[in-house]
Scaffold this motif. Structure first.
Motif, PDB file in Angstrom:
ATOM      1  N   GLU A  11       0.861  -1.318   0.198  1.00  0.00           N
ATOM      2  CA  GLU A  11      -0.020   0.191  -0.045  1.00  0.00           C
ATOM      3  C   GLU A  11       0.759   1.381   0.131  1.00  0.00           C
ATOM      4  O   GLU A  11       0.784   2.084  -0.878  1.00  0.00           O
ATOM      5  N   GLU A  12       1.854   1.296   0.910  1.00  0.00           N
ATOM      6  CA  GLU A  12       2.849   2.487   0.963  1.00  0.00           C
ATOM      7  C   GLU A  12       3.635   2.525  -0.057  1.00  0.00           C
ATOM      8  O   GLU A  12       3.815   3.682  -0.692  1.00  0.00           O
ATOM      9  N   ALA A  13       4.004   1.606  -1.059  1.00  0.00           N
ATOM     10  CA  ALA A  13       4.659   1.636  -1.933  1.00  0.00           C
ATOM     11  C   ALA A  13       3.903   2.313  -3.295  1.00  0.00           C
ATOM     12  O   ALA A  13       4.518   3.075  -3.802  1.00  0.00           O
ATOM     13  N   ALA A  14       2.767   1.961  -3.347  1.00  0.00           N
ATOM     14  CA  ALA A  14       1.978   2.530  -4.462  1.00  0.00           C
ATOM     15  C   ALA A  14       1.727   3.831  -4.118  1.00  0.00           C
ATOM     16  O   ALA A  14       1.491   4.766  -5.032  1.00  0.00           O
ATOM     17  N   GLU A  15       1.465   4.479  -2.729  1.00  0.00           N
ATOM     18  CA  GLU A  15       1.353   5.686  -2.396  1.00  0.00           C
ATOM     19  C   GLU A  15       2.484   6.512  -2.753  1.00  0.00           C
ATOM     20  O   GLU A  15       2.553   7.789  -2.869  1.00  0.00           O
ATOM     21  N   GLY A  70       3.828  18.660  -3.372  1.00  0.00           N
ATOM     22  CA  GLY A  70       4.124  17.024  -3.832  1.00  0.00           C
ATOM     23  C   GLY A  70       5.296  16.433  -3.132  1.00  0.00           C
ATOM     24  O   GLY A  70       5.443  15.491  -2.765  1.00  0.00           O
ATOM     25  N   ARG A  71       6.288  17.646  -3.145  1.00  0.00           N
ATOM     26  CA  ARG A  71       7.625  17.094  -2.499  1.00  0.00           C
ATOM     27  C   ARG A  71       7.350  16.599  -0.961  1.00  0.00           C
ATOM     28  O   ARG A  71       7.819  15.440  -0.524  1.00  0.00           O
ATOM     29  N   GLU A  72       6.541  17.366  -0.316  1.00  0.00           N
ATOM     30  CA  GLU A  72       6.353  17.006   1.218  1.00  0.00           C
ATOM     31  C   GLU A  72       5.421  15.649   1.365  1.00  0.00           C
ATOM     32  O   GLU A  72       5.870  14.874   1.972  1.00  0.00           O
ATOM     33  N   HIS A  73       4.517  15.620   0.304  1.00  0.00           N
ATOM     34  CA  HIS A  73       3.805  14.144   0.394  1.00  0.00           C
ATOM     35  C   HIS A  73       4.670  13.050   0.180  1.00  0.00           C
ATOM     36  O   HIS A  73       4.297  12.090   0.660  1.00  0.00           O
ATOM     37  N   VAL A  91       4.779   5.982  -5.267  1.00  0.00           N
ATOM     38  CA  VAL A  91       4.764   6.375  -6.759  1.00  0.00           C
ATOM     39  C   VAL A  91       3.608   7.483  -6.948  1.00  0.00           C
ATOM     40  O   VAL A  91       3.946   8.366  -7.900  1.00  0.00           O
ATOM     41  N   GLU A  92       2.261   7.351  -6.531  1.00  0.00           N
ATOM     42  CA  GLU A  92       1.457   8.276  -6.783  1.00  0.00           C
ATOM     43  C   GLU A  92       2.107   9.907  -6.352  1.00  0.00           C
ATOM     44  O   GLU A  92       1.935  10.841  -6.988  1.00  0.00           O
ATOM     45  N   ALA A  93       2.543   9.866  -5.034  1.00  0.00           N
ATOM     46  CA  ALA A  93       3.049  11.165  -4.612  1.00  0.00           C
ATOM     47  C   ALA A  93       4.342  11.676  -5.377  1.00  0.00           C
ATOM     48  O   ALA A  93       4.496  12.785  -5.545  1.00  0.00           O
ATOM     49  N   ALA A  94       5.005  10.861  -5.837  1.00  0.00           N
ATOM     50  CA  ALA A  94       6.107  11.299  -6.789  1.00  0.00           C
ATOM     51  C   ALA A  94       5.573  11.967  -8.081  1.00  0.00           C
ATOM     52  O   ALA A  94       6.612  12.742  -8.594  1.00  0.00           O
ATOM     53  N   ASP A  95       4.632  11.531  -8.153  1.00  0.00           N
ATOM     54  CA  ASP A  95       4.080  12.537  -9.479  1.00  0.00           C
ATOM     55  C   ASP A  95       3.286  13.831  -9.173  1.00  0.00           C
ATOM     56  O   ASP A  95       2.843  14.411  -9.926  1.00  0.00           O
ATOM     57  N   GLU A  96       3.249  14.116  -8.158  1.00  0.00           N
ATOM     58  CA  GLU A  96       2.725  15.523  -7.565  1.00  0.00           C
ATOM     59  C   GLU A  96       3.556  16.642  -7.709  1.00  0.00           C
ATOM     60  O   GLU A  96       4.624  16.429  -7.374  1.00  0.00           O
ATOM     61  N   VAL A 113       7.207   8.038   1.489  1.00  0.00           N
ATOM     62  CA  VAL A 113       8.566   7.305   1.845  1.00  0.00           C
ATOM     63  C   VAL A 113       8.824   6.994   3.178  1.00  0.00           C
ATOM     64  O   VAL A 113       9.123   5.832   3.645  1.00  0.00           O
ATOM     65  N   ALA A 114       8.544   8.041   4.227  1.00  0.00           N
ATOM     66  CA  ALA A 114       8.621   7.744   5.433  1.00  0.00           C
ATOM     67  C   ALA A 114       7.823   6.551   6.054  1.00  0.00           C
ATOM     68  O   ALA A 114       8.436   5.485   6.744  1.00  0.00           O
ATOM     69  N   ASP A 115       6.715   6.611   5.621  1.00  0.00           N
ATOM     70  CA  ASP A 115       5.768   5.469   5.968  1.00  0.00           C
ATOM     71  C   ASP A 115       6.117   4.100   5.188  1.00  0.00           C
ATOM     72  O   ASP A 115       6.158   3.229   6.051  1.00  0.00           O
ATOM     73  N   LEU A 116       6.665   4.075   4.237  1.00  0.00           N
ATOM     74  CA  LEU A 116       7.172   2.835   3.452  1.00  0.00           C
ATOM     75  C   LEU A 116       8.539   2.514   4.126  1.00  0.00           C
ATOM     76  O   LEU A 116       8.514   1.064   4.595  1.00  0.00           O
TER      77      LEU A 116
END
Length: 125
Positions: free
Chosen positions: A57-61, A73-76, A63-68, A81-84
């Motif tokens: 779940e966190e890995a998918a998030e 977007g950087r903060e997200h 990837v999604e956040a990296a596109d913001e 990444v911290a969650d992962l």
């Protein structure tokens, strides 16, 4: 203290790595049944399936956040990444693998090109 290495200033590093401190908390939660509710203990009790589900779940998030775009977007991305990393640490703790083993593996690979390193493990892609 800065969080950007682009500034040319090294980031502040506490005396004891937060990763080591987190691993110690995870080990404590695993070793001692909690009388108080603990998220880490609930993950550990769920085993590889529960922890692995959170990692996916966190890995998918990530990837999604990296596109913001932009600073938000950087903060997200940093938060995701911290969650992962956190959930990966829980998996390591579940398997009784110390963070030092991961650091040793990274050190072993340091300076070896990715293609060469993967080939040495029998992986081409």
């Amino acid at each position: 203290m800065t969080s950007h290495s682009e500034s040319g200033v090294e980031p502040f590093m506490p005396e004891r790595s937060i990763l080591s401190r987190l691993m110690n908390v995870i080990a404590e939660r695993k070793a001692q049944p909690q009388t108080v509710r603990s998220y880490v203990a609930s993950l550990l009790n769920g085993g590889v399936a529960k922890i692995g589900g959170k990692i996916l779940e966190e890995a998918a998030e990530v990837v999604e956040a990296a596109d913001e775009p932009g600073e938000s977007g950087r903060e997200h991305l940093v938060r995701e990444v911290a969650d992962l990393v956190f959930h990966t640490l829980v998996m390591l703790g579940h398997r009784d693998i110390p963070w030092a083993d991961v650091e040793a593996e990274l050190a072993r690979r340091f300076g070896i090109g990715g293609i060469v390193e993967k080939k040495s493990r029998g992986r081409e892609s």
